[in-house]
Design a protein around this motif. Structure first.
Motif, short mmCIF file in Angstrom:
data_model
loop_
_atom_site.label_atom_id
_atom_site.label_comp_id
_atom_site.label_asym_id
_atom_site.label_seq_id
_atom_site.Cartn_x
_atom_site.Cartn_y
_atom_site.Cartn_z
N ALA A 253 0.84 -1.20 0.00
CA ALA A 253 0.00 0.00 0.00
C ALA A 253 0.88 1.25 0.00
O ALA A 253 1.90 1.29 0.69
CB ALA A 253 -0.92 0.02 1.21
N PHE A 254 0.46 2.24 -0.79
CA PHE A 254 1.12 3.53 -0.82
C PHE A 254 0.19 4.58 -0.25
O PHE A 254 -0.95 4.72 -0.70
CB PHE A 254 1.51 3.92 -2.25
N VAL A 255 0.68 5.32 0.73
CA VAL A 255 -0.05 6.45 1.29
C VAL A 255 0.60 7.70 0.70
O VAL A 255 1.74 8.03 1.02
CB VAL A 255 0.03 6.46 2.83
N CYS A 256 -0.11 8.38 -0.17
CA CYS A 256 0.47 9.50 -0.93
C CYS A 256 0.08 10.84 -0.32
O CYS A 256 -1.01 11.01 0.22
CB CYS A 256 0.04 9.44 -2.38
N ALA A 257 0.98 11.81 -0.45
CA ALA A 257 0.77 13.13 0.16
C ALA A 257 -0.37 13.91 -0.48
O ALA A 257 -0.94 14.80 0.15
CB ALA A 257 2.06 13.95 0.12
N ASN A 258 -0.71 13.58 -1.74
CA ASN A 258 -1.89 14.19 -2.35
C ASN A 258 -2.39 13.34 -3.52
O ASN A 258 -1.78 12.31 -3.86
CB ASN A 258 -1.62 15.65 -2.78
N ASP A 259 -3.48 13.75 -4.12
CA ASP A 259 -4.09 12.98 -5.20
C ASP A 259 -3.23 12.94 -6.46
O ASP A 259 -3.20 11.94 -7.18
CB ASP A 259 -5.47 13.57 -5.55
N HIS A 260 -2.54 14.04 -6.75
CA HIS A 260 -1.68 14.06 -7.93
C HIS A 260 -0.62 12.97 -7.85
O HIS A 260 -0.36 12.25 -8.83
CB HIS A 260 -1.00 15.43 -8.07
N VAL A 282 -3.62 2.17 -3.08
CA VAL A 282 -3.08 3.53 -3.16
C VAL A 282 -4.11 4.52 -2.60
O VAL A 282 -5.30 4.43 -2.93
CB VAL A 282 -2.74 3.91 -4.62
N THR A 283 -3.65 5.45 -1.78
CA THR A 283 -4.53 6.50 -1.25
C THR A 283 -3.93 7.88 -1.53
O THR A 283 -2.72 8.03 -1.68
CB THR A 283 -4.75 6.37 0.27
N GLY A 284 -4.80 8.88 -1.59
CA GLY A 284 -4.38 10.25 -1.82
C GLY A 284 -4.86 11.17 -0.72
O GLY A 284 -5.18 10.74 0.39
N PHE A 285 -4.89 12.46 -1.03
CA PHE A 285 -5.36 13.48 -0.09
C PHE A 285 -5.73 14.70 -0.92
O PHE A 285 -4.94 15.13 -1.76
CB PHE A 285 -4.24 13.86 0.89
N ASP A 286 -6.91 15.25 -0.74
CA ASP A 286 -7.40 16.50 -1.34
C ASP A 286 -8.76 16.35 -2.00
O ASP A 286 -9.50 17.32 -2.08
CB ASP A 286 -6.45 17.11 -2.39
N SER A 287 -9.08 15.14 -2.55
CA SER A 287 -10.36 14.92 -3.22
C SER A 287 -10.56 15.93 -4.35
O SER A 287 -11.49 16.74 -4.35
CB SER A 287 -11.52 15.01 -2.23
N LEU A 288 -9.67 15.87 -5.34
CA LEU A 288 -9.75 16.79 -6.47
C LEU A 288 -10.92 16.43 -7.38
O LEU A 288 -11.13 15.27 -7.71
CB LEU A 288 -8.44 16.75 -7.27
N ASP A 289 -11.65 17.43 -7.83
CA ASP A 289 -12.81 17.20 -8.70
C ASP A 289 -12.40 16.52 -10.00
O ASP A 289 -13.13 15.69 -10.54
CB ASP A 289 -13.50 18.53 -9.01
#
Length: 348
Positions: A253-260, A282-289
């Motif tokens: 699993a990768f925990v990423c600092a943001n969605d990009h 894989v996970t992100g952060f920010d919930s970009l539209d």
């Protein structure tokens, strides 16, 4: 039980100055800086200090008519106000709408400008900074002696309120969820020096791992320094090729600092024959539209971007009327959005 009398010495001990400085302040004598004077008056009022025959010390108050003034918004560059700039464009829109609601004016500049020549302080109410600005710019802004609210940044020297997403707690909860699914080989990806938010998210990941007594892979320290730029995916390719994409030690699993970053990881995995989430979560952060129609849909932490912008305006208006209170750091919580990009770990 009688309450302890609040003396000048008690105030001095609380503030961290001498009794002489407190005495000069409470007796309206010269020779005390304005910042120290306001701190002493604020502390005296909070402690309930009173002197016989003397009124309670008056704090500085500002009855400012918001409609007559304007708010200065400082961006790293003008792209931050573009709605196509998915994250900061939405934050800027929230700031703009919040200022409109207050019937105030707005002037937008970038940190690249010569602030001494570009800013007219007439009717300037306060300042909102957006994103990471260099310390020199912040010091120049502080010289206006006006309230400052910083979004997603903290000044080391400048006295100002700051507003962040609750980055640390958001990633900590996300990491806890992955651990609950059975993942033990987790890796965080994000250049920690890029921003305060990236660093806080790394701390959240590390906290969750340490609490569960899970080892953080030795190679993770190298990932924390990989620049967050257009060459990031290429650099990650070289890094993971050395480990081996099919190695038993490759992260589940990768925990990423943001969605990009998360999307780049998913693309990189696919290029190397691995599927998300069947092989790696894989996970992100920010919930970009812009990310909502991509496949797989990304598990992320929701950031209420317009809300953050509006909150900055609300905070600045409050600060204009309460200059005597000490600076505060405000954290805004975000919900986890559990989507298709995570699953239980595959046996290797």
């Amino acid at each position: 039980m009688s309450q302890k009398k609040i003396t000048m010495q008690v105030i001095a001990d609380t503030v961290g100055v001498s009794k002489y400085v407190v005495s000069k302040t409470l007796n309206n004598k010269l020779g005390v800086s304005e910042a120290t004077r306001q701190k002493i008056l604020f502390t005296a009022k909070q402690l309930g200090y009173s002197k016989e025959g003397q009124q309670e010390p008056a704090l500085q108050s500002s009855e400012v008519k918001i409609e007559n003034g304007y708010i200065l918004v400082v961006l790293p560059n003008y792209e931050y106000q573009s709605i196509s700039y998915t994250y900061w464009g939405a934050v800027f829109q929230g700031i703009s709408l919040g200022i409109q609601d207050e019937k105030a004016g707005m002037v937008v500049i970038t940190s690249e400008m010569d602030l001494s020549k570009k800013v007219d302080v007439t009717n300037l109410l306060g300042i909102i900074t957006v994103g990471t600005l260099d310390e020199q710019t912040l010091i120049a802004l502080s010289e206006y002696s006006l309230p400052i609210v910083m979004l997603d940044h903290e000044g080391r020297i400048v006295r100002a309120d700051s507003i962040f997403m609750d980055n640390r707690n958001g990633i900590e909860r996300m990491t806890d969820h992955l651990i609950g699914l059975g993942h033990t080989q987790l890796t965080f990806i994000g250049e920690v020096a890029y921003s305060q938010s990236f660093y806080d998210r790394w701390l959240g990941f590390r906290t969750a791992m340490e609490r569960e007594n899970l080892a953080i892979a030795a190679h993770n320290s190298a990932l924390l320094t990989i620049p967050y730029n257009d060459d990031m995916e290429l650099t990650l390719q070289k890094h993971f090729s050395r480990i081996g994409f099919n190695s038993s030690t490759f992260p589940t699993a990768f925990v990423c600092a943001n969605d990009h970053i998360a999307r780049r990881i998913i693309h990189l995995l696919k290029k190397n024959g691995l599927d998300c989430p069947n092989d790696v979560s894989v996970t992100g952060f920010d919930s970009l539209d812009e990310d909502q129609n991509a496949s797989p849909t990304l598990t992320t932490v929701q950031v209420l971007k317009q809300v953050i912008g509006r909150r900055a305006v609300d905070r600045l208006i409050w600060r204009i009327q309460h200059k005597d209170y000490p600076p505060e750091k405000i954290l805004i919580s975000g919900d986890m959005l559990l989507r298709e990009s995570i699953d239980t770990p595959k046996n290797r």
